[in-house]
Design an enzyme around this catalytic site. Sequence first.
Site, short mmCIF file in Angstrom:
data_model
loop_
_atom_site.label_atom_id
_atom_site.label_comp_id
_atom_site.label_asym_id
_atom_site.label_seq_id
_atom_site.Cartn_x
_atom_site.Cartn_y
_atom_site.Cartn_z
N GLY A 239 64.96 34.39 -23.00
CA GLY A 239 64.69 33.16 -23.48
C GLY A 239 65.31 32.05 -23.26
O GLY A 239 65.32 30.85 -23.78
N PRO A 274 67.46 38.57 -20.20
CA PRO A 274 67.50 37.39 -19.59
C PRO A 274 66.59 37.39 -18.32
O PRO A 274 66.73 38.53 -17.63
CB PRO A 274 68.64 36.56 -19.33
CG PRO A 274 69.44 38.00 -19.18
CD PRO A 274 68.84 38.98 -20.08
N GLY A 275 65.64 36.32 -18.02
CA GLY A 275 64.91 36.12 -16.79
C GLY A 275 65.30 35.05 -16.30
O GLY A 275 66.07 34.91 -15.21
N TYR A 316 51.91 24.66 -17.63
CA TYR A 316 52.38 23.94 -18.73
C TYR A 316 53.10 22.81 -18.69
O TYR A 316 53.82 22.20 -19.20
CB TYR A 316 53.81 24.99 -19.08
CG TYR A 316 53.89 26.46 -18.85
CD1 TYR A 316 53.31 27.25 -19.74
CD2 TYR A 316 54.88 26.75 -17.64
CE1 TYR A 316 53.29 28.40 -19.36
CE2 TYR A 316 54.87 28.28 -17.60
CZ TYR A 316 54.18 28.92 -18.20
OH TYR A 316 54.31 30.54 -18.23
N CYS A 342 41.39 22.57 -4.77
CA CYS A 342 40.32 21.83 -5.27
C CYS A 342 40.55 21.75 -6.89
O CYS A 342 39.50 22.46 -7.37
CB CYS A 342 38.87 22.15 -5.08
SG CYS A 342 39.02 22.53 -2.95
C1 LIG Z 1 59.37 37.10 -20.56
C2 LIG Z 1 60.18 38.02 -21.37
C3 LIG Z 1 61.70 38.05 -21.28
C4 LIG Z 1 62.34 37.07 -20.19
O1 LIG Z 1 62.22 35.68 -20.83
P1 LIG Z 1 62.98 34.44 -20.08
O2 LIG Z 1 62.80 33.24 -20.77
O3 LIG Z 1 62.81 34.49 -18.75
O4 LIG Z 1 64.43 34.75 -20.16
C5 LIG Z 1 62.52 38.85 -21.88
N1 LIG Z 1 61.66 39.69 -22.65
C6 LIG Z 1 60.38 39.85 -23.12
C7 LIG Z 1 60.03 40.75 -23.96
C8 LIG Z 1 59.59 38.79 -22.06
O5 LIG Z 1 58.43 38.96 -22.31
#
Ligand SMILES: *Cc1c(COP(=O)(O)O)cnc(C)c1O
Length: 418
Positions: A239, A274-275, A316, A342
């Site tokens: 997050g 983290p993603g 978003y 479209c």
């Molecule tokens: C999407 C998600 C993440 C990654 O969130 P980021 O905002 O990309 O860091 C981590 N844990 C869970 C359970 C998620 O659904």
Amino acid sequence: MATFSRHDGVLYCEEVSLEAIAATHGTPTYLYSRSAIETAFLDYRSALSDMPHLICYAVKANSNLAILNVLAQLGAGFDVVSIGELERVVAAGGDPGKVVFSGVGKTPAEMQRALDLEIKCFNIESEAELLSLAALASASGRVAPISIRVNPNVDAGTHPYISTGLRENKFGVDVALARQLYQMADEHAALNPVGVDCHIGSQIEEVAPFVQSLECLLDLIHDLRTLGIRLHHIDLGGGLGVHYQAETPPSIHDYAAVLKARLKDQDLELVLEPGRSIVAEAGALITEVLYLKPTLDKHFAIVDAAMNDLLRPALYSAWQDIQPVRLRDGESRVWDVVGPICETSDFLGKDRAMVLSPGDLLSIMGAGAYGFGMASNYNTRPRVAEVMVQGEATHLIGQRESLSDLWQREVIPTGDES
Ligand SMILES: *Cc1c(COP(=O)(O)O)cnc(C)c1O
């Protein structure tokens, strides 16, 4: 060195010009800087170096095998939300023993496969799911390591579609129910409660909501200790926000340091998922201007990328920086950068002042996370190429789909079959 920089007016990623990438691979094309991904991951690692921790990269942010492989080589764990993601991790050389499995709707088949691969932990989101996992584990003579996903009821202050830690969201369970589920799990021979987790949302720009969640989970951990249930890890989810426009999220280092300060004497392993903060700023989407269409109200720059390639602006109203690949002289105008699809929501950026001509290349910045992964074939558009940049080298890590790829799974009934 900055991931993206200009030389003689031309935009580069590491040491490769985006013009060269477009010339070789065509447009639209996603590109990712390998060193930017490694640096972000290692920032987490170094901030937590003297405490037990595991960084489980959230695969859904960008699930390309080459990216998973880069992270696996650095020792990353992975957060997956489907069996498809788990199989990707395995295909990329990741260690299933470092995988946590999140998501509210894991099917029995998915849980069985994850049990067989002996993943690190199932992040459980409901009582029904816990019981289903227990039955599967019992039947196959296994013990499932589990964590309960707690909904700490904190407001992450982010977009409602990516906010997940409020009581009204579908994710996790409240603390009181979590306590009961831990007691059930503790008494069940096929379940082993090893951790606790939460994930309160995405693109969070303050440390405070994370700290509130951490306190909530720590209270529960201490409470469970008095019941004789000892957890080994605390998973705060992902997050952490990134810089798209005017945001000033804490740095990875500062964020992780705050968590470490609070956890240093707790005898707990810290797991993070983290993603976005690992891959977003490493990536860009190159697109070509097809047509310029000035109208009485608006000037449209129609480009060859669209909402099916990069959904965040349409979904978003997300803002991502758009840079001309080569700066040109002339009179700047304010453009809405739109795709050929479209739908009126098919825009990549609105009200951007640039000097443009047809045929110019544009780079949509911050596109490494939730870009290609959310791409679709809407309007029968092939998914685009993906390239990884490493110093002066580029590697094709995802082929552009061909048109026949798009309908090869479809069947026209002949009429004489029953
Ligand atoms: C999407 C998600 C993440 C990654 O969130 P980021 O905002 O990309 O860091 C981590 N844990 C869970 C359970 C998620 O659904």
